[in-house]
Design an enzyme around this catalytic site. Structure first.
Site, mmCIF file in Angstrom:
data_model
loop_
_atom_site.group_PDB
_atom_site.id
_atom_site.type_symbol
_atom_site.label_atom_id
_atom_site.label_comp_id
_atom_site.label_asym_id
_atom_site.label_seq_id
_atom_site.Cartn_x
_atom_site.Cartn_y
_atom_site.Cartn_z
ATOM 1 N N ARG A 17 0.775 -1.247 0.000
ATOM 2 C CA ARG A 17 0.000 0.000 0.000
ATOM 3 C C ARG A 17 0.801 1.289 0.000
ATOM 4 N NH1 ARG A 17 -3.699 -1.752 4.808
ATOM 5 N NH2 ARG A 17 -1.886 -3.098 4.986
ATOM 6 N N ASP A 42 0.521 -14.494 -0.370
ATOM 7 C CA ASP A 42 0.444 -14.345 1.087
ATOM 8 C C ASP A 42 0.716 -15.691 1.745
ATOM 9 O OD1 ASP A 42 -0.498 -12.053 3.048
ATOM 10 O OD2 ASP A 42 -1.132 -13.956 3.903
ATOM 11 N N TYR A 60 -2.450 -18.576 12.873
ATOM 12 C CA TYR A 60 -3.592 -17.934 12.200
ATOM 13 C C TYR A 60 -4.765 -18.892 12.076
ATOM 14 C CZ TYR A 60 -0.608 -13.959 11.174
ATOM 15 O OH TYR A 60 0.193 -12.866 11.309
HETATM 16 O O1 CP3 Z 1 6.081 -7.690 -1.201
HETATM 17 C C1 CP3 Z 1 6.064 -8.750 -0.532
HETATM 18 O O2 CP3 Z 1 6.728 -8.902 0.503
HETATM 19 C C2 CP3 Z 1 5.299 -9.934 -1.120
HETATM 20 C C3 CP3 Z 1 4.017 -10.195 -0.606
HETATM 21 C C4 CP3 Z 1 3.699 -10.572 0.836
HETATM 22 C C5 CP3 Z 1 2.462 -10.233 1.422
HETATM 23 N N1 CP3 Z 1 2.365 -10.871 2.618
HETATM 24 C C6 CP3 Z 1 1.452 -9.383 0.780
HETATM 25 C C7 CP3 Z 1 0.412 -8.749 1.625
HETATM 26 C C8 CP3 Z 1 4.386 -11.360 1.767
HETATM 27 C C9 CP3 Z 1 5.786 -11.937 1.688
HETATM 28 C C10 CP3 Z 1 3.516 -11.541 2.882
HETATM 29 C C11 CP3 Z 1 3.860 -12.384 4.051
HETATM 30 C C12 CP3 Z 1 2.969 -12.413 5.212
HETATM 31 N N2 CP3 Z 1 1.588 -12.320 5.234
HETATM 32 C C13 CP3 Z 1 3.393 -12.636 6.543
HETATM 33 C C14 CP3 Z 1 4.823 -12.903 6.960
HETATM 34 C C15 CP3 Z 1 5.611 -11.665 7.125
HETATM 35 C C16 CP3 Z 1 5.190 -10.794 8.282
HETATM 36 O O3 CP3 Z 1 4.677 -9.712 7.999
HETATM 37 O O4 CP3 Z 1 5.426 -11.194 9.422
HETATM 38 C C17 CP3 Z 1 2.262 -12.621 7.374
HETATM 39 C C18 CP3 Z 1 2.233 -12.796 8.891
HETATM 40 C C19 CP3 Z 1 1.124 -12.429 6.545
HETATM 41 C C20 CP3 Z 1 -0.313 -12.422 6.942
HETATM 42 C C21 CP3 Z 1 -0.970 -11.152 6.591
HETATM 43 N N3 CP3 Z 1 -1.229 -10.747 5.297
HETATM 44 C C22 CP3 Z 1 -1.464 -10.171 7.478
HETATM 45 C C23 CP3 Z 1 -1.355 -10.233 8.987
HETATM 46 C C24 CP3 Z 1 -2.033 -9.170 6.670
HETATM 47 C C25 CP3 Z 1 -2.800 -7.966 7.164
HETATM 48 C C26 CP3 Z 1 -1.916 -6.875 7.652
HETATM 49 C C27 CP3 Z 1 -1.692 -5.845 6.589
HETATM 50 O O5 CP3 Z 1 -0.544 -5.411 6.440
HETATM 51 O O6 CP3 Z 1 -2.682 -5.453 5.952
HETATM 52 C C28 CP3 Z 1 -1.843 -9.523 5.312
HETATM 53 C C29 CP3 Z 1 -2.289 -8.753 4.126
HETATM 54 C C30 CP3 Z 1 -1.262 -8.458 3.084
HETATM 55 N N4 CP3 Z 1 -0.331 -9.340 2.610
HETATM 56 C C31 CP3 Z 1 -1.132 -7.216 2.377
HETATM 57 C C32 CP3 Z 1 -0.090 -7.403 1.461
HETATM 58 C C33 CP3 Z 1 0.416 -6.424 0.431
HETATM 59 C C34 CP3 Z 1 -2.017 -6.001 2.547
HETATM 60 C C35 CP3 Z 1 -3.253 -6.193 1.748
HETATM 61 C C36 CP3 Z 1 -3.759 -4.906 1.148
HETATM 62 O O7 CP3 Z 1 -4.271 -4.096 1.911
HETATM 63 O O8 CP3 Z 1 -3.661 -4.752 -0.065
#
Ligand code: CP3
Length: 348
Positions: free
Chosen positions: A30, A76, A152
């Site tokens: 974002r 994800d 999760y």
């Molecule tokens: O650019 C990158 O790193 C590649 C994509 C990526 C995403 N999630 C995209 C994403 C990767 C490598 C992840 C890993 C991920 N996802 C983890 C491990 C890393 C960490 O942060 O500890 C975890 C725990 C998740 C689970 C997850 N996904 C959560 C808790 C959330 C919500 C929190 C948030 O930031 O909104 C997501 C959503 C998510 N995954 C988004 C993105 C770009 C945001 C979605 C959006 O609003 O478009």
């Protein structure tokens, strides 16, 4: 066959370079206006993850803008429970939401067969992104580790204290192991399929590795990661694997000692000199700028970046953050960071 190897792969194979390769966890997301624009037309977040062309586009956005050395496939960690038949949704302002598993009987509902078919859009996105990426850039495939994904699945989303998961793991370890074993198999298959689709390296995110006592860390983080790494390496011997056991403290050593692990990604709490002394002789290091320094930018960011570069300069090192890019990070700080690393890398 050409013997050309991109910077990231050389460093993952232990070579030391003057300018470390750079990429950032959560580099697609974002904080990028082009990502926010893309998101407007894609419906749910998971729909974006499962739309190969759009996911490939999101993967490449940060490379086009900043020229990072590696792209990470836009996906994800929670596609695994989703593919196992425990539907996941992402809710604005809340995060991921799952219908929580509450006991051994719920494991029967998980569909272990054909998860690779359900995750096929991820592999298609990898093929498209790899074909569009120049050969000096690497494409990283990834997964969550079993422990982190299990939290999760059991909590039904993000948690503060992980009481349900820890209580289940501590009080009924033989039951909990059944869930972890299902995840080990699904994750191993998912990683192998990502390599077959064109991923050049892999990262395993164990974001909640730091919340367990030692015995349980060994059982639910260390052993499963060992099994996954040996399963993947058995099929794909040369593939470099990075592990991120976030907040694991001195237990980073146990992860670095796993046969087949090429690198560990350091969270921002790891002491630099300790990591240099005890980890860098064993593996490539990656990390560990606190994402808040990137948010703050300016002199403080440059000073902390210098400290990291100075500490790790004599061993194999990949520049990254200690955790993901924060959504409110200004673009100009990312540009400033990339320029600063490029300049410093050329100096002696
Ligand atoms: O650019 C990158 O790193 C590649 C994509 C990526 C995403 N999630 C995209 C994403 C990767 C490598 C992840 C890993 C991920 N996802 C983890 C491990 C890393 C960490 O942060 O500890 C975890 C725990 C998740 C689970 C997850 N996904 C959560 C808790 C959330 C919500 C929190 C948030 O930031 O909104 C997501 C959503 C998510 N995954 C988004 C993105 C770009 C945001 C979605 C959006 O609003 O478009």
């Amino acid at each position: 066959m050409s013997s050309f190897r991109p910077a990231l792969i050389k460093t993952l194979n232990g070579e030391v370079s003057k300018k470390p390769p750079v990429w950032l966890m959560r580099q697609a997301g974002r904080y990028l206006p082009e990502y926010r624009e893309l998101r407007k037309n894609t419906g749910s977040f998971l729909n974006l993850c499962y739309s190969p062309n759009l996911a490939a586009e999101a993967t490449l956005q940060p490379i086009k803008r900043f020229g990072f050395d590696a792209a990470i496939i836009f996906s994800d960690i929670l596609v695994i429970p989703d593919a196992l038949g425990q539907p996941v949704s992402f809710q604005e302002g809340i995060g991921p939401v799952l219908d929580p598993l509450s006991g051994i009987d719920d494991l029967k509902k998980l569909k272990k067969e054909n998860i690779i078919d359900r995750l096929n859009p991820v592999y298609e996105a990898i093929q498209i992104a790899r074909a569009d990426l120049s050969k000096d850039k690497s494409l990283i495939g990834f997964t969550g580790a079993p422990w982190t994904i299990a939290t999760y699945m059991i909590e039904g989303g993000t948690s503060r204290d992980f009481l349900k998961t820890k209580r289940w793991a501590f009080s009924k370890p033989e039951e909990f192991k059944k869930l972890i074993d299902i995840l080990i198999d699904a994750i191993t298959e998912h990683l192998i399929s990502q390599i077959e689709a064109g991923a050049d390296a892999l990262q395993i995110f164990d974001s909640w590795a730091g919340i367990l006592p030692e015995k349980e860390f060994d059982l639910w983080c260390l052993r499963p990661i060992k099994r996954i790494v040996s399963g993947v390496r058995g099929k794909c011997p040369g593939i470099p694997i990075i592990v991120f056991p976030r907040l694991a403290g001195e237990r980073y050593i146990k992860i670095a000692e796993i046969d087949g692990v090429s690198a560990v990604s350091l969270d921002q709490t790891v002491s630099l000199n300790w990591a240099k002394k005890f980890l860098q002789p064993k593996v490539t290091l990656q990390g560990n700028l606190d994402p808040v320094y990137l948010l703050a930018g300016g002199r403080v960011m440059r000073e902390e970046t210098s400290r990291i570069l100075d500490t790790f300069r004599n061993g194999p090192f990949i520049f990254n953050l200690g955790h993901g890019v924060l959504p409110s990070t200004p673009l100009k700080h990312v540009i400033e960071l990339c320029e600063f690393i490029a300049e410093r890398g050329l100096q002696d």
